[in-house]
Scaffold this motif. Structure first.
Motif, PDB file in Angstrom:
ATOM      1  N   VAL A 238      86.344  61.872  70.609  1.00  0.00           N
ATOM      2  CA  VAL A 238      87.680  60.991  70.895  1.00  0.00           C
ATOM      3  C   VAL A 238      87.733  59.680  70.185  1.00  0.00           C
ATOM      4  O   VAL A 238      88.893  59.218  69.703  1.00  0.00           O
ATOM      5  CB  VAL A 238      87.395  60.845  72.495  1.00  0.00           C
ATOM      6  CG1 VAL A 238      88.547  59.696  72.764  1.00  0.00           C
ATOM      7  CG2 VAL A 238      87.538  62.106  73.406  1.00  0.00           C
ATOM      8  N   LEU A 239      86.335  58.914  69.787  1.00  0.00           N
ATOM      9  CA  LEU A 239      86.469  57.719  69.147  1.00  0.00           C
ATOM     10  C   LEU A 239      86.864  58.032  67.960  1.00  0.00           C
ATOM     11  O   LEU A 239      87.691  57.353  67.029  1.00  0.00           O
ATOM     12  CB  LEU A 239      85.086  57.365  69.380  1.00  0.00           C
ATOM     13  CG  LEU A 239      84.606  56.147  68.261  1.00  0.00           C
ATOM     14  CD1 LEU A 239      85.739  55.040  68.843  1.00  0.00           C
ATOM     15  CD2 LEU A 239      83.311  55.658  68.471  1.00  0.00           C
ATOM     16  N   PHE A 241      88.886  60.401  66.673  1.00  0.00           N
ATOM     17  CA  PHE A 241      90.259  60.708  66.594  1.00  0.00           C
ATOM     18  C   PHE A 241      91.031  59.416  66.555  1.00  0.00           C
ATOM     19  O   PHE A 241      92.297  59.214  65.677  1.00  0.00           O
ATOM     20  CB  PHE A 241      90.790  61.473  67.626  1.00  0.00           C
ATOM     21  CG  PHE A 241      92.144  61.892  67.821  1.00  0.00           C
ATOM     22  CD1 PHE A 241      92.768  62.723  67.040  1.00  0.00           C
ATOM     23  CD2 PHE A 241      92.928  61.325  68.692  1.00  0.00           C
ATOM     24  CE1 PHE A 241      94.034  63.082  67.098  1.00  0.00           C
ATOM     25  CE2 PHE A 241      94.235  61.344  68.908  1.00  0.00           C
ATOM     26  CZ  PHE A 241      94.961  62.520  68.026  1.00  0.00           C
ATOM     27  N   VAL A 242      90.758  58.568  67.422  1.00  0.00           N
ATOM     28  CA  VAL A 242      91.419  57.181  67.459  1.00  0.00           C
ATOM     29  C   VAL A 242      91.168  56.546  66.088  1.00  0.00           C
ATOM     30  O   VAL A 242      92.198  55.783  65.650  1.00  0.00           O
ATOM     31  CB  VAL A 242      91.094  56.354  68.592  1.00  0.00           C
ATOM     32  CG1 VAL A 242      91.579  54.929  68.514  1.00  0.00           C
ATOM     33  CG2 VAL A 242      91.111  57.035  70.067  1.00  0.00           C
ATOM     34  N   LEU A 243      89.825  56.588  65.382  1.00  0.00           N
ATOM     35  CA  LEU A 243      89.766  55.679  64.478  1.00  0.00           C
ATOM     36  C   LEU A 243      90.567  56.376  63.158  1.00  0.00           C
ATOM     37  O   LEU A 243      91.210  55.753  62.328  1.00  0.00           O
ATOM     38  CB  LEU A 243      88.357  55.566  64.147  1.00  0.00           C
ATOM     39  CG  LEU A 243      87.380  55.055  64.900  1.00  0.00           C
ATOM     40  CD1 LEU A 243      86.023  55.200  64.656  1.00  0.00           C
ATOM     41  CD2 LEU A 243      87.700  53.501  65.056  1.00  0.00           C
ATOM     42  N   GLN A 245      93.447  58.237  63.594  1.00  0.00           N
ATOM     43  CA  GLN A 245      94.741  58.014  63.486  1.00  0.00           C
ATOM     44  C   GLN A 245      95.203  56.647  63.162  1.00  0.00           C
ATOM     45  O   GLN A 245      96.019  56.315  62.383  1.00  0.00           O
ATOM     46  CB  GLN A 245      95.353  58.315  64.921  1.00  0.00           C
ATOM     47  CG  GLN A 245      95.118  59.340  65.260  1.00  0.00           C
ATOM     48  CD  GLN A 245      96.088  60.687  64.484  1.00  0.00           C
ATOM     49  OE1 GLN A 245      97.064  60.172  64.201  1.00  0.00           O
ATOM     50  NE2 GLN A 245      95.440  61.760  64.003  1.00  0.00           N
ATOM     51  N   SER A 246      94.223  55.418  63.711  1.00  0.00           N
ATOM     52  CA  SER A 246      94.662  54.102  63.218  1.00  0.00           C
ATOM     53  C   SER A 246      94.487  53.908  61.650  1.00  0.00           C
ATOM     54  O   SER A 246      95.184  53.205  61.010  1.00  0.00           O
ATOM     55  CB  SER A 246      93.592  53.143  63.819  1.00  0.00           C
ATOM     56  OG  SER A 246      93.737  53.469  65.380  1.00  0.00           O
ATOM     57  N   TYR A 247      93.524  54.561  61.042  1.00  0.00           N
ATOM     58  CA  TYR A 247      93.345  54.673  59.494  1.00  0.00           C
ATOM     59  C   TYR A 247      94.559  55.094  58.698  1.00  0.00           C
ATOM     60  O   TYR A 247      95.091  54.254  57.928  1.00  0.00           O
ATOM     61  CB  TYR A 247      92.056  55.299  59.024  1.00  0.00           C
ATOM     62  CG  TYR A 247      91.591  55.212  57.711  1.00  0.00           C
ATOM     63  CD1 TYR A 247      91.188  54.091  56.959  1.00  0.00           C
ATOM     64  CD2 TYR A 247      92.004  56.152  56.883  1.00  0.00           C
ATOM     65  CE1 TYR A 247      90.667  54.069  55.766  1.00  0.00           C
ATOM     66  CE2 TYR A 247      91.930  56.214  55.483  1.00  0.00           C
ATOM     67  CZ  TYR A 247      91.221  55.146  55.043  1.00  0.00           C
ATOM     68  OH  TYR A 247      91.129  55.303  53.701  1.00  0.00           O
ATOM     69  N   SER A 415      89.462  44.953  67.197  1.00  0.00           N
ATOM     70  CA  SER A 415      90.571  45.980  67.715  1.00  0.00           C
ATOM     71  C   SER A 415      89.999  47.313  68.402  1.00  0.00           C
ATOM     72  O   SER A 415      90.683  47.959  69.393  1.00  0.00           O
ATOM     73  CB  SER A 415      91.265  46.435  66.495  1.00  0.00           C
ATOM     74  OG  SER A 415      91.706  45.334  65.657  1.00  0.00           O
ATOM     75  N   PHE A 416      88.520  47.559  68.172  1.00  0.00           N
ATOM     76  CA  PHE A 416      88.138  48.944  68.758  1.00  0.00           C
ATOM     77  C   PHE A 416      86.800  48.673  69.559  1.00  0.00           C
ATOM     78  O   PHE A 416      86.103  49.375  70.018  1.00  0.00           O
ATOM     79  CB  PHE A 416      87.672  49.823  68.066  1.00  0.00           C
ATOM     80  CG  PHE A 416      89.030  50.158  66.824  1.00  0.00           C
ATOM     81  CD1 PHE A 416      89.870  51.039  67.376  1.00  0.00           C
ATOM     82  CD2 PHE A 416      89.375  49.732  65.674  1.00  0.00           C
ATOM     83  CE1 PHE A 416      90.981  51.506  66.729  1.00  0.00           C
ATOM     84  CE2 PHE A 416      90.400  49.974  64.879  1.00  0.00           C
ATOM     85  CZ  PHE A 416      91.216  51.059  65.321  1.00  0.00           C
ATOM     86  N   LEU A 419      86.389  50.483  72.831  1.00  0.00           N
ATOM     87  CA  LEU A 419      86.156  51.987  72.753  1.00  0.00           C
ATOM     88  C   LEU A 419      84.508  52.288  72.139  1.00  0.00           C
ATOM     89  O   LEU A 419      83.883  53.136  72.503  1.00  0.00           O
ATOM     90  CB  LEU A 419      87.035  52.480  71.712  1.00  0.00           C
ATOM     91  CG  LEU A 419      87.232  54.161  71.541  1.00  0.00           C
ATOM     92  CD1 LEU A 419      87.510  54.517  73.046  1.00  0.00           C
ATOM     93  CD2 LEU A 419      88.297  54.309  70.609  1.00  0.00           C
ATOM     94  N   THR A 423      81.627  54.231  74.243  1.00  0.00           N
ATOM     95  CA  THR A 423      80.795  55.390  73.452  1.00  0.00           C
ATOM     96  C   THR A 423      79.456  55.293  73.517  1.00  0.00           C
ATOM     97  O   THR A 423      78.746  55.974  73.830  1.00  0.00           O
ATOM     98  CB  THR A 423      81.393  55.376  72.163  1.00  0.00           C
ATOM     99  OG1 THR A 423      82.899  55.745  72.081  1.00  0.00           O
ATOM    100  CG2 THR A 423      80.613  56.586  71.330  1.00  0.00           C
TER     101      THR A 423
END
Length: 479
Positions: A238-239, A241-243, A245-247, A415-416, A419, A423
């Motif tokens: 999950v972490l 995936f978010v990283l 997509q943001s990248y 920003s993260f 999250l 984790t």
């Protein structure tokens, strides 16, 4: 007779003391609060920047009409003074900008004027011969330069979407998750109901970093055997995936969006390149450029209006114009309001107190006007005056939209942070549960073995043993 003379002398002395208290000093015609104040108001008359002070001769009434931002603020302040009646005799002062500054106007106080109203900047050297009220607008000298469109790309642009602290955080969380999974999976063979984990054959101490990353890119379903390990791997995915997509989103914006950057970042770029710079004619900014910013006087060019600013910036330093304009922020804000799409404020800011009204030294009216200025600034009237002459843009303060480029910023750890925290906590709890379960099951196995050996030992065996023998004549027979 002596007593009568003494009484008259005492009354005359009291009258003189009262008259002295009611005077404002140095040519001021103010009386007491209940009296009438007549002020000779001096205003600068020049071409250019008429949004601040605009002096127009009315041939029908045969007098000057003065308008503009500074005059409107002055009238609003006068209306809040604690006097019954204030009479204003406004007289313009023509400034020869080719050889004069506002100092020439201020030096007419108190001989010709009781107060000077206009875009007069409060400076330390001017306070030696006049008193200033509190400033009614912010100010400061800054650099105006053209913007540069385009995308500045390098061979290392792929690392720009993340800041260095975020990259380091990703490496650290990957190592933490890899170590946690390795610890949890090492105990699989110790459990009686578990088969050997394939991670024992695929993951070693040297691969704890790339294992979580490889699982984020190409996840394998049966790579781990423990439920806690699968839970940690799910949280990591999950972490990741978010990283990712943001990248992707930030890198796309860096590669595609049009970025606005100042053509010159600071004063040193202009000085080293030998570029010409401009300033407002007759302004103290000339002294700031020479004394503070160390410009060569031969590289300075004076201009008197917004249109001249615009033309000189368009033709550039090589074409007879300038590469940058140095002026007070209120004037530059007026320029940006009209031509702001291709220009930007950049470089250092030389601060000063802003615009104020000038009175004679030791004038009592300075205090009254300063208090009234505070009341005007804190009311909605000041906003109405600024919107009337400059729109909804605050003329006294810097506008971030005109000072910063549209360059895409790198994502930071902040920003993260939430999250990463979730984790880390989830991984630690899973590791704690896994180790507690393994320890508990080991204790149960040890208890069973102890009970079978000492508390409930197995009974001795009653089976008959058969021992084979060898006979040379009859072969093998039982005995």
């Amino acid at each position: 007779m002596g007593q009568c003379f003494s009484s008259l002398f005492s009354r005359l002395l009291i009258f003189l003391l009262v008259l002295l208290q009611t005077q404002t000093g140095n040519g001021s015609n103010a009386t007491s609060k209940s009296g009438v104040i007549k002020l000779r108001v001096g205003v600068p008359k020049k071409d250019g920047f008429r949004q601040f002070v605009n002096v127009v001769w009315d041939s029908r009434e045969e007098k000057y009409n003065v308008s503009g931002y500074c005059m409107e603020v002055f009238k609003a302040v006068v209306n809040l003074l604690p006097f019954n009646n204030v009479s204003l005799d406004i007289e313009p002062y023509v400034i020869d900008v080719s050889r004069e500054t506002y100092d020439a106007l201020l030096q007419q106080i108190p001989a010709k004027y009781d107060v000077v109203v206009g875009d007069v900047t409060i400076l330390a050297n001017r306070s030696n011969f006049v008193d200033f009220t509190l400033p009614y607008t912010g100010s400061g000298v800054q650099m105006l330069v053209p913007v540069q469109h385009g995308r500045h790309q390098t061979m290392w642009i792929f690392v720009k979407p993340y800041s260095w602290d975020l990259w380091l955080s990703i490496v650290m969380i990957s190592m933490f998750i890899g170590v946690a999974i390795l610890i949890m999976e090492r105990n699989v063979n110790a459990l009686p109901d578990q088969e050997g984990s394939s991670i024992r054959r695929k993951l070693g101490a040297a691969t704890i970093l790339w294992f979580p990353i490889s699982q984020a890119i190409l996840p394998e379903r049966q790579i781990v055997a423990m439920s806690c390990s699968r839970f940690v791997l799910m949280v990591w995915l999950v972490l990741a995936f978010v990283l990712m997509q943001s990248y992707t989103a930030n890198l796309t914006s860096i590669l595609t969006l049009d970025q606005l950057r100042p053509r010159f970042l600071n004063v040193n770029d202009l000085r080293k390149g030998g570029y010409y710079v401009g300033y407002q004619t007759g302004s103290f900014v000339y002294d700031v450029l020479v004394q503070q910013f160390k410009f060569d006087p031969s590289k300075l060019r004076a201009y008197g209006s917004i249109s001249e600013y615009h033309h000189s910036l368009n033709v550039g330093s090589q074409g007879g114009g300038v590469a940058a304009i140095f002026d007070e922020v209120p004037y530059l804000k007026v320029y940006l309001q009209k031509y702001g799409s291709n220009y930007i404020l950049a470089g250092p800011r030389y601060r000063n107190d802003g615009f104020g009204f000038a009175f004679p030294l030791n004038s009592n009216l300075t205090t009254y006007f300063s208090r009234a200025i505070l009341n005007v600034i804190e009311s909605d009237l000041m906003n109405e005056i600024e919107e009337k002459y400059f729109g909804k843009n605050d003329i006294g303060e810097g506008d971030p939209s005109t000072q910063m480029s549209s360059d895409t910023q790198s994502l930071t750890f902040h920003s993260f942070a939430g999250l990463f925290l979730i984790t880390g906590i989830a991984t630690f709890l899973a590791l704690l549960v896994s180790e507690t379960t393994v320890l508990w099951q080991r204790l149960i196995l040890m208890a069973k073995a102890y009970s079978q050996r000492y508390l409930f030992p197995a009974p001795p065996s009653t089976e008959t043993s058969v021992h084979p023998t060898h006979d040379s004549t009859q072969g093998i027979k039982a005995v």
